[in-house]
Design an enzyme around this catalytic site. Structure first.
Site, PDB file in Angstrom:
ATOM      1  N   SER A 110       0.800  -1.223   0.000  1.00 29.90           N
ATOM      2  CA  SER A 110       0.000   0.000   0.000  1.00 29.90           C
ATOM      3  C   SER A 110       0.831   1.270   0.000  1.00 29.90           C
ATOM      4  O   SER A 110       0.332   2.338  -0.352  1.00 29.90           O
ATOM      5  CB  SER A 110      -0.945   0.024   1.208  1.00 29.90           C
ATOM      6  OG  SER A 110      -0.221  -0.067   2.419  1.00 29.90           O
ATOM      7  N   ASP A 146      -3.929   7.715   8.407  1.00 27.91           N
ATOM      8  CA  ASP A 146      -5.046   6.893   8.876  1.00 27.91           C
ATOM      9  C   ASP A 146      -4.657   5.844   9.909  1.00 27.91           C
ATOM     10  O   ASP A 146      -5.414   4.917  10.159  1.00 27.91           O
ATOM     11  CB  ASP A 146      -5.709   6.210   7.678  1.00 27.91           C
ATOM     12  CG  ASP A 146      -4.731   5.320   6.906  1.00 27.91           C
ATOM     13  OD1 ASP A 146      -3.574   5.198   7.334  1.00 27.91           O
ATOM     14  OD2 ASP A 146      -5.130   4.747   5.870  1.00 27.91           O
ATOM     15  N   HIS A 166      -0.831   4.687   7.128  1.00 28.32           N
ATOM     16  CA  HIS A 166      -0.191   5.288   5.968  1.00 28.32           C
ATOM     17  C   HIS A 166       0.108   6.766   6.216  1.00 28.32           C
ATOM     18  O   HIS A 166      -0.433   7.362   7.137  1.00 28.32           O
ATOM     19  CB  HIS A 166      -1.087   5.125   4.733  1.00 28.32           C
ATOM     20  CG  HIS A 166      -1.547   3.716   4.519  1.00 28.32           C
ATOM     21  ND1 HIS A 166      -2.776   3.253   4.981  1.00 28.32           N
ATOM     22  CD2 HIS A 166      -0.943   2.661   3.937  1.00 28.32           C
ATOM     23  CE1 HIS A 166      -2.909   1.975   4.671  1.00 28.32           C
ATOM     24  NE2 HIS A 166      -1.801   1.584   4.040  1.00 28.32           N
TER      25      HIS A 166
END
Length: 388
Positions: free
Chosen positions: A38, A343, A346
């Site tokens: 991610s 969040d 990240h």
């Protein structure tokens, strides 16, 4: 001798917050192929696995969700900008007629180096991503052989040879292991992770890849989610509030990854490999955040629970849920540029911009960038790194 390709020439201008690197020429690699999780996923998991990456993700730059786990751009987006190339389209995204002429992104959120299992967030482990690349390359060259007009959309055989192959993966292997294993057991697994990484790396080399850019993993113990889970005992935290065990594991992983890169150079003398120390860049940002204009080094911008972490594992960024009899929403902060973390997992666009600016200096690269006599004499042009 193989041809030499500078990634980019830049002007580095220092502002009051942190250096911004501005490209002044588009002389760069013809294509970029990226593999990872991610941290560099530009929409792969959202497209391929229908993973919900909804609002407020994307609110700062794209003004809507873009499949990225951030309020805006990722490190790879800033690097593509610096190379004067368009953002990478995800391999798994067929919506909107994506153009792959200048590369393709195989990274997907939740991906690991080790093969995925039933409990994995993403089925697209590094080995699967490399297999996808092999299929992509074969099919692209087959189509180009039949119809040269597709050169506007697909990389040429020359582009595949001269492309840069980027990696940012391994964080999820360490992260997941800590949920069922002791620190010593996690450390013992690192060699297994890297053996699998070596297998994938050599598959790319065997089909002609020669230029590689490998990011190490960041300070895992500084993520709000990790601190909330493993840092309730303050004796397990370092002076910055990060979980010691996870950062020790990340450091050990990075040391062994660096050794592997050295091994690759010895075994594959025509491979051009640059190792980038993302851990040091991110830890410096977290430990000296105020120097770079940030106010919150660890708290999540988009979360629930308030200080010090503003993170609750029961509710994700943007969600509304009934918690303890009340409907609550994990909302974003008022100014995302004040936060390092987006969040709980990240980074914000502002933090990603800082990290990319430091990558572009070349100070965190091994081998270090080439410093020309012209740059030492004060020329505004310099090569921030040399990957040839």
């Amino acid at each position: 001798m193989a041809p030499k390709f500078c990634i980019f020439k830049v002007i580095a201008i220092t502002f009051s917050i942190f250096p911004t690197v501005i490209p002044v020429t588009n002389f760069s690699f013809p294509a970029i192929f990226n593999f990872g999780d991610s941290n560099s996923d530009t929409g792969g998991l959202a497209a391929g696995f229908a993973f919900p990456v909804g609002p407020p993700n994307g609110q700062t730059y794209f003004l809507k969700p873009s499949g990225r786990f951030s309020d805006g751009r990722l490190i790879i987006d800033f690097l593509m900008d610096a190379m004067d190339l368009p953002f990478l389209n995800p391999y798994l995204d067929s919506v909107g007629a994506p153009n792959f002429q200048t590369g393709c992104n195989f990274a997907t959120g939740g991906s690991t180096i080790l093969p995925a299992n039933a409990a994995s967030t993403s089925p697209f482990s590094l080995g699967i991503q490399v297999a996808q690349f092999l299929k992509f390359k074969a099919r692209a060259l087959e189509l180009l052989d039949k119809d040269k007009r597709l050169q506007k959309y697909l990389p040429s055989e020359k582009s595949f040879k001269q492309a840069l192959y980027m990696f940012d993966v391994g964080q999820n292997d360490l992260d997941g292991a800590f949920y069922s294993k002791s620190e010593d057991q996690v450390l013992a697994l690192i060699q297994t992770f890297l053996t699998e990484f070596e297998t994938s790396f050599k598959k790319l080399y065997d089909v002609g890849a020669r230029k590689f850019w490998i990011h190490n993993t960041g300070p895992l113990g500084c993520l709000p989610r990790i601190i909330a889970k493993f840092g309730t005992d303050t004796t397990k935290l370092d002076q910055f509030g990060c979980v010691n065990s996870h950062n020790r594991a990340a450091n050990q992983f990075n040391m062994q990854l660096h050794d592997l890169c050295t091994k690759f150079r010895a075994q594959l003398p025509d491979a051009n490999i640059t190792y980038v120390d993302i851990f040091s860049i991110k830890l410096n940002l977290i430990s000296n955040y105020s120097q770079y204009g940030f106010k919150q080094p660890l708290a999540a911008c988009c979360g629930y629970g308030g200080p010090p972490l503003n993170f609750d594992s029961r509710i994700a960024c943007g969600e509304t849920k009934n918690l303890n009899g009340s409907m609550v929403t994990a909302t974003p902060c008022n100014n995302t540029a004040e936060y390092v973390n987006w969040d709980g997992n990240h980074y914000t666009e502002a933090a990603n911009e800082y990290v990319s600016s430091q990558i572009l200096t070349g100070n965190y690269s091994d081998p270090p960038p080439s410093v020309t006599a012209e740059s030492l004499l004060g020329s505004k042009f310099f090569d921030p790194r040399r990957l040839y």
